[in-house]
Design a protein around this motif. Structure first.
Motif, PDB file in Angstrom:
ATOM      1  N   TYR A   1       0.834  -1.204   0.000  1.00 25.05           N
ATOM      2  CA  TYR A   1       0.000   0.000   0.000  1.00 25.05           C
ATOM      3  C   TYR A   1       0.864   1.247   0.000  1.00 25.05           C
TER       4      TYR A   1
ATOM      5  N   ASN B   1       2.772   2.035   2.334  1.00 25.44           N
ATOM      6  CA  ASN B   1       3.045   2.512   3.684  1.00 25.44           C
ATOM      7  C   ASN B   1       4.570   2.518   3.790  1.00 25.44           C
TER       8      ASN B   1
ATOM      9  N   PHE C   1       6.270   5.208  11.139  1.00 26.07           N
ATOM     10  CA  PHE C   1       5.447   4.513  10.153  1.00 26.07           C
ATOM     11  C   PHE C   1       4.529   5.552   9.554  1.00 26.07           C
ATOM     12  N   ILE C   2       4.598   5.665   8.235  1.00 26.43           N
ATOM     13  CA  ILE C   2       3.771   6.656   7.550  1.00 26.43           C
ATOM     14  C   ILE C   2       2.765   5.943   6.665  1.00 26.43           C
ATOM     15  N   ARG C   3       1.506   6.287   6.836  1.00 28.74           N
ATOM     16  CA  ARG C   3       0.444   5.688   6.052  1.00 28.74           C
ATOM     17  C   ARG C   3       0.593   6.090   4.584  1.00 28.74           C
TER      18      ARG C   3
ATOM     19  N   VAL D   1      -1.340   9.075   2.944  1.00 29.58           N
ATOM     20  CA  VAL D   1      -1.136  10.488   3.276  1.00 29.58           C
ATOM     21  C   VAL D   1       0.137  11.056   2.657  1.00 29.58           C
TER      22      VAL D   1
ATOM     23  N   LEU E   1      -7.545   4.244  10.057  1.00 29.98           N
ATOM     24  CA  LEU E   1      -7.651   4.939   8.776  1.00 29.98           C
ATOM     25  C   LEU E   1      -7.328   6.416   8.908  1.00 29.98           C
TER      26      LEU E   1
ATOM     27  N   SER F   1      -2.284   9.211  10.394  1.00 30.50           N
ATOM     28  CA  SER F   1      -1.362   9.463   9.282  1.00 30.50           C
ATOM     29  C   SER F   1       0.008   8.880   9.534  1.00 30.50           C
ATOM     30  N   LEU F   2       0.466   9.014  10.767  1.00 30.40           N
ATOM     31  CA  LEU F   2       1.748   8.400  11.072  1.00 30.40           C
ATOM     32  C   LEU F   2       1.843   8.130  12.556  1.00 30.40           C
TER      33      LEU F   2
ATOM     34  N   CYS G   1       1.847  -0.761  13.800  1.00 33.69           N
ATOM     35  CA  CYS G   1       2.193  -1.006  12.398  1.00 33.69           C
ATOM     36  C   CYS G   1       1.310  -2.105  11.819  1.00 33.69           C
TER      37      CYS G   1
ATOM     38  N   ALA H   1      -2.178  -0.843  11.329  1.00 36.32           N
ATOM     39  CA  ALA H   1      -2.261   0.119  10.232  1.00 36.32           C
ATOM     40  C   ALA H   1      -2.283  -0.624   8.906  1.00 36.32           C
ATOM     41  N   GLU H   2      -1.465  -1.677   8.829  1.00 36.41           N
ATOM     42  CA  GLU H   2      -1.425  -2.475   7.598  1.00 36.41           C
ATOM     43  C   GLU H   2      -2.741  -3.198   7.349  1.00 36.41           C
TER      44      GLU H   2
ATOM     45  N   ASN I   1      -5.526  -1.883   7.684  1.00 38.58           N
ATOM     46  CA  ASN I   1      -6.523  -0.881   7.326  1.00 38.58           C
ATOM     47  C   ASN I   1      -6.103  -0.015   6.150  1.00 38.58           C
ATOM     48  N   PRO I   2      -5.918  -0.622   4.996  1.00 38.85           N
ATOM     49  CA  PRO I   2      -5.559   0.193   3.834  1.00 38.85           C
ATOM     50  C   PRO I   2      -6.766   1.000   3.392  1.00 38.85           C
ATOM     51  N   GLU I   3      -6.551   1.945   2.497  1.00 34.30           N
ATOM     52  CA  GLU I   3      -7.657   2.734   1.995  1.00 34.30           C
ATOM     53  C   GLU I   3      -8.690   1.814   1.362  1.00 34.30           C
TER      54      GLU I   3
END
Lengths: 93, 234
Positions: free
Chosen positions: A35, A37, A61-63, A66, B75, B78-79, B144, B147-148, B150-152
């Motif tokens: 993705y 990330n 960790f950066i989404r 964004v 979601l 952001s970081l 981490c 977050a993985e 929950n992708p867009e």
């Protein structure tokens, strides 16, 4: 998956990630996923005025969603290769 | 789904104090971290509390005030990062940035100071400070992982449709219909060759079998009679 593969090759190099909220973070690219990330190490905020509290964090960790730009090292890009690969990928080849 | 930080105080009735999750959508509890303080924006830290990390969101519940709790979906995060720099913050913590819907008139952070009415949806930074700072790496790793998870979200329709009509280069033909206006084009030496290569997309795979040529040489002989009186017909 092109940029996923491309960024995998850049692991270990220093990049600057600019987020959509204008924050820019410089660090060593630790890993990237499908993705896009991004995990950075030894990060430093580039412009400390907007987010002074975030001076330096060791890992971040950066989404992927964004990220606005990923600034690459000058010799980290073979533009022609990337150009061709992107065209092939877009055509489904 | 709600964007940004919000209040959350739904605790299960079994006395465990655990938050109620949305099991119908598959939400699972991934990790519980007791003894965690939370600092929203520039506000002072709130303690004691417990951090619940689910597959969808972060929930912090106060251990003493049963009506107080906060939640934010992954979601919207952001970081996140492990912050150990004492200049950045007095205690080692997990620093998170929350994506907030930008408001034109909303540049200063005065709303996040200790005022009576706190608008949680404007909180952009949140720090989670565990009493046990050796837990930070574990917490970071769980963040981490989640977050993985929950992708867009991808629009189902968009993903299935393959005819995007992308144009890749200036010399790409429009292979569908409308041959009249385009009749001047020199399409290819071999009129039955297939233009381009595709991986099965119907639109692009349509071969150019019919050659449309509007060349004077192919006009009916009768129309050329007045010119060819002194020439041989070819």
């Amino acid at each position: 998956m092109l940029f996923f593969s491309y960024f995998k090759d850049l692991v270990g190099q220093e990049v600057t990630v600019e987020l959509k909220n204008d924050l820019a973070i410089r660090g060593t690219l630790h890993s990237v996923d499908q993705y896009l990330n991004i995990k950075l190490e030894n990060t430093k905020v580039v412009d400390q005025d907007k987010y002074p509290h975030m001076l330096s964090v060791r890992n971040c960790f950066i989404r992927g969603s964004v990220v606005r730009y990923v600034q690459l090292p000058k010799d980290g890009v073979d533009v022609d290769l990337l150009h061709d690969a992107a065209r092939r990928e877009a055509r489904g080849g | 789904m709600v964007a940004g930080l919000r209040e959350f105080a739904l605790r299960s009735g079994d006395g465990s104090g655990k938050p109620v999750l949305d099991e119908s959508s598959g939400e699972e509890l991934m990790h519980v971290q007791p003894s965690v303080a939370v600092a929203l924006g520039n506000r002072p830290v709130e303690f004691p509390g417990t951090l619940y990390i689910t597959s969808r969101k972060l929930i912090w519940l106060s251990d003493v005030d049963m009506a107080k709790g906060y939640a934010v979906d992954f979601l919207s995060i952001s970081l996140h990062a492990v912050s150990r720099d004492p200049e950045a913050y007095s205690s080692p913590c997990i620093y998170t940035q929350i994506e907030v819907e930008e408001d034109e008139d909303d540049d200063d952070d005065s709303d996040t100071e200790s005022t009576e009415v706190l608008d949680l949806s404007k909180i952009r930074e949140m720090r989670l400070v565990p009493s046990d700072s050796t837990q930070l790496e574990t917490m970071f790793d769980v963040f981490c992982e989640c977050a993985e998870l929950n992708p867009e979200p991808v629009d189902e329709e968009e993903e299935e449709e393959s005819g995007h009509n992308w144009v890749f280069s200036a010399d790409q033909m429009d292979v569908r219909g409308g041959a009249d206006e385009d009749a001047e084009w020199q399409i290819s030496q071999s009129p039955t060759s297939v233009i381009g290569h595709s991986n099965g997309d119907e639109g692009l795979a349509q071969p150019m079998l019919e050659l449309q040529i509007n060349d004077q040489r192919f006009e009916d002989a009768e129309e050329m009679v007045h010119e060819s009186e002194t020439k041989d017909h070819h």
